[in-house]
Enzyme design. Structure first.
Site, PDB file in Angstrom:
ATOM      1  N   GLU A   4      -3.606   7.585  -4.172  1.00 22.80           N
ATOM      2  CA  GLU A   4      -3.518   6.251  -3.360  1.00 22.80           C
ATOM      3  C   GLU A   4      -3.255   5.267  -4.401  1.00 22.80           C
ATOM      4  O   GLU A   4      -4.046   5.181  -5.428  1.00 22.80           O
ATOM      5  CB  GLU A   4      -4.652   6.110  -2.658  1.00 22.80           C
ATOM      6  CG  GLU A   4      -4.815   4.721  -1.853  1.00 22.80           C
ATOM      7  CD  GLU A   4      -5.925   4.602  -1.105  1.00 22.80           C
ATOM      8  OE1 GLU A   4      -5.936   4.526   0.200  1.00 22.80           O
ATOM      9  OE2 GLU A   4      -7.070   4.229  -1.566  1.00 22.80           O
TER      10      GLU A   4
ATOM     11  N   TYR B  76       0.887  -1.064  -0.141  1.00 27.60           N
ATOM     12  CA  TYR B  76       0.124   0.102   0.055  1.00 27.60           C
ATOM     13  C   TYR B  76       0.911   1.068   0.092  1.00 27.60           C
ATOM     14  O   TYR B  76       1.870   1.499   0.727  1.00 27.60           O
ATOM     15  CB  TYR B  76      -0.953   0.077   1.160  1.00 27.60           C
ATOM     16  CG  TYR B  76      -1.605   1.191   1.557  1.00 27.60           C
ATOM     17  CD1 TYR B  76      -2.965   1.268   0.771  1.00 27.60           C
ATOM     18  CD2 TYR B  76      -1.295   2.400   2.010  1.00 27.60           C
ATOM     19  CE1 TYR B  76      -3.721   2.534   1.087  1.00 27.60           C
ATOM     20  CE2 TYR B  76      -1.693   3.467   2.187  1.00 27.60           C
ATOM     21  CZ  TYR B  76      -3.018   3.604   1.594  1.00 27.60           C
ATOM     22  OH  TYR B  76      -3.784   4.940   1.865  1.00 27.60           O
TER      23      TYR B  76
END
Length: 403
Positions: free
Chosen positions: A213, A125
């Site tokens: 993101e 992530y």
């Protein structure tokens, strides 16, 4: 301004950020053509199809009409055609959309990244956003990719890493290497990750992003580092520098009342209360909402008409507020600094007459330049509009109206 995944990936490619390649499709036929192209290029029968909406959790979300998920790995043309037919035009409900969901108008048909190779596949992530407390951009990353980062932060906070970037120096080489090292990468994957992070940060700055993101950030079996998914938010205040990005806005994904307000240059945010607010100035709007709460009501919206309020903007504000059936009263709170209060009062009167019979109470508080003249205009208009000079008086009138 939020972008779809396929839009964000096209922008990242301009900054040499490797992404999962794919094709945005609006029809089943387009999805078939995309699958044929991917199969001829990769030689694989596998392709991924993803719903394109402005919300996360698509893989765990479900289509209201048939219960299927928003993301699927398809192993044949027939499987892809069937899934595309069921998802296009359907309403996808995720944790982020709420129970109403969002209609799927496009899908992304993309290459399968889980091919075989000499090394282990891994998911990470990584996101970039502004840390307002520090006044610096922060890169937040974790070895636990492909899942909700909120769950990771709650259950295993030690697996969340943060790297702050000083605005004067930008992302430094040792910081990019530190990120790759903390993700446990070595050799070619380490080098590729360092380049990826550097280019991604350049994209974040160059595009004036408010948020970027990547989840998952994927290490393929051949050590390539790829953005498999991407969420990108752009700073609307910077779109004047990027007119081509403003053209990518998808208003169908936004609240219709907020879109309408934008057409009149009104700053509008829908809330869940019962008192409509029309104010000039963001600070005064926040104070007005506080007063509404103290008076026993709940703000139904944030509406800033700006410093040049006139009859047209006041009428537009009325129309937008009245579209909310939960509104039991409207409070107009204007400070006459740049704008004269009597002009606003005249605008209120004209808007009231143009809109016809308004059934809910309207409280107008005007203070500043020509406030006395404004109060006289409203009091003598013969309309069912109550006026106040002090904000405390307006709050008391709101309290009576919603009691």
């Amino acid at each position: 301004m939020n972008l779809h995944e396929y839009q964000a990936k096209e922008l990242l490619k301009k900054y040499n950020v490797p992404v999962q390649e794919g094709f945005a499709c609006s029809t089943v036929h387009e999805a078939e053509e995309a699958y044929r192209h991917i199969k001829s290029e990769t030689g694989s029968n596998f392709a991924v199809i993803k719903a394109q909406i402005h919300a996360g959790g698509r893989g765990k979300g479900t289509i209201k009409e048939n219960g299927i998920n928003g993301v699927k790995v398809c192993k044949s043309m027939d499987e892809l055609k069937d899934f595309a037919g069921k998802i296009l035009g359907g309403t996808l409900v995720t944790l982020q959309t709420g129970p109403a969901g969002k209609v799927v108008s496009k899908v992304l048909v993309a290459k399968d990244m889980y091919y075989d190779g000499p090394s282990e596949r891994m998911e990470f992530y990584l996101s970039i956003l502004l840390d307002r407390a520090k006044g610096q951009n922060v890169i937040m990353y974790s070895t636990e990719g492909g899942m909700n980062i909120e769950d990771v932060a709650h259950n295993t906070p030690d697996k969340i890493f943060k790297e702050w970037v000083h605005p004067s120096g930008g992302l430094l080489g040792f910081q990019a290497r530190k990120i790759a090292f903390n993700l446990g990468l070595r050799g070619e994957a380490f080098k590729n990750c360092t380049k990826f992070v550097t280019n991604l940060y350049n994209a974040y700055i160059g595009l004036d992003c408010s948020m970027l993101e990547i989840n998952p950030l994927f290490k393929a079996a051949d050590d390539k580092i790829i953005a498999v998914d991407c969420k990108m938010g752009l700073d609307e205040n910077a779109l004047m520098r990027h007119p081509e990005l403003g053209a990518m806005r998808d208003v169908t994904e936004e609240d219709p009342t907020e879109v309408e307000a934008g057409q009149y240059n009104l700053n509008f945010v829908k809330l869940d209360g019962n008192v409509g607010c029309m104010v000039n100035g963001a600070g005064l709007a926040m104070a007005t909402m506080d007063m509404i709460k103290l008076s026993g009501g709940d703000p139904a919206n944030f509406l800033d008409v700006g410093g040049t309020a006139n009859a047209e903007t006041v009428e537009a504000g009325f129309k937008i507020i009245l579209k909310d059936p939960a509104v039991k009263a409207i409070l107009i709170n204007i400070f006459g600094g740049i704008v004269r209060c009597d002009r606003v009062a005249q605008g209120v009167i004209e808007a009231y007459k143009n809109l016809g019979n308004i059934q809910i109470p309207i409280i107008v508080r005007l203070q500043g330049t020509n406030a006395v003249e404004a109060k006289k205009l409203i009091d003598e208009s013969g309309l069912k509009v109550e006026s106040a000079i002090l904000l405390s008086e307006a709050a008391d009138l709101v309290k009576k109206a919603v009691a």
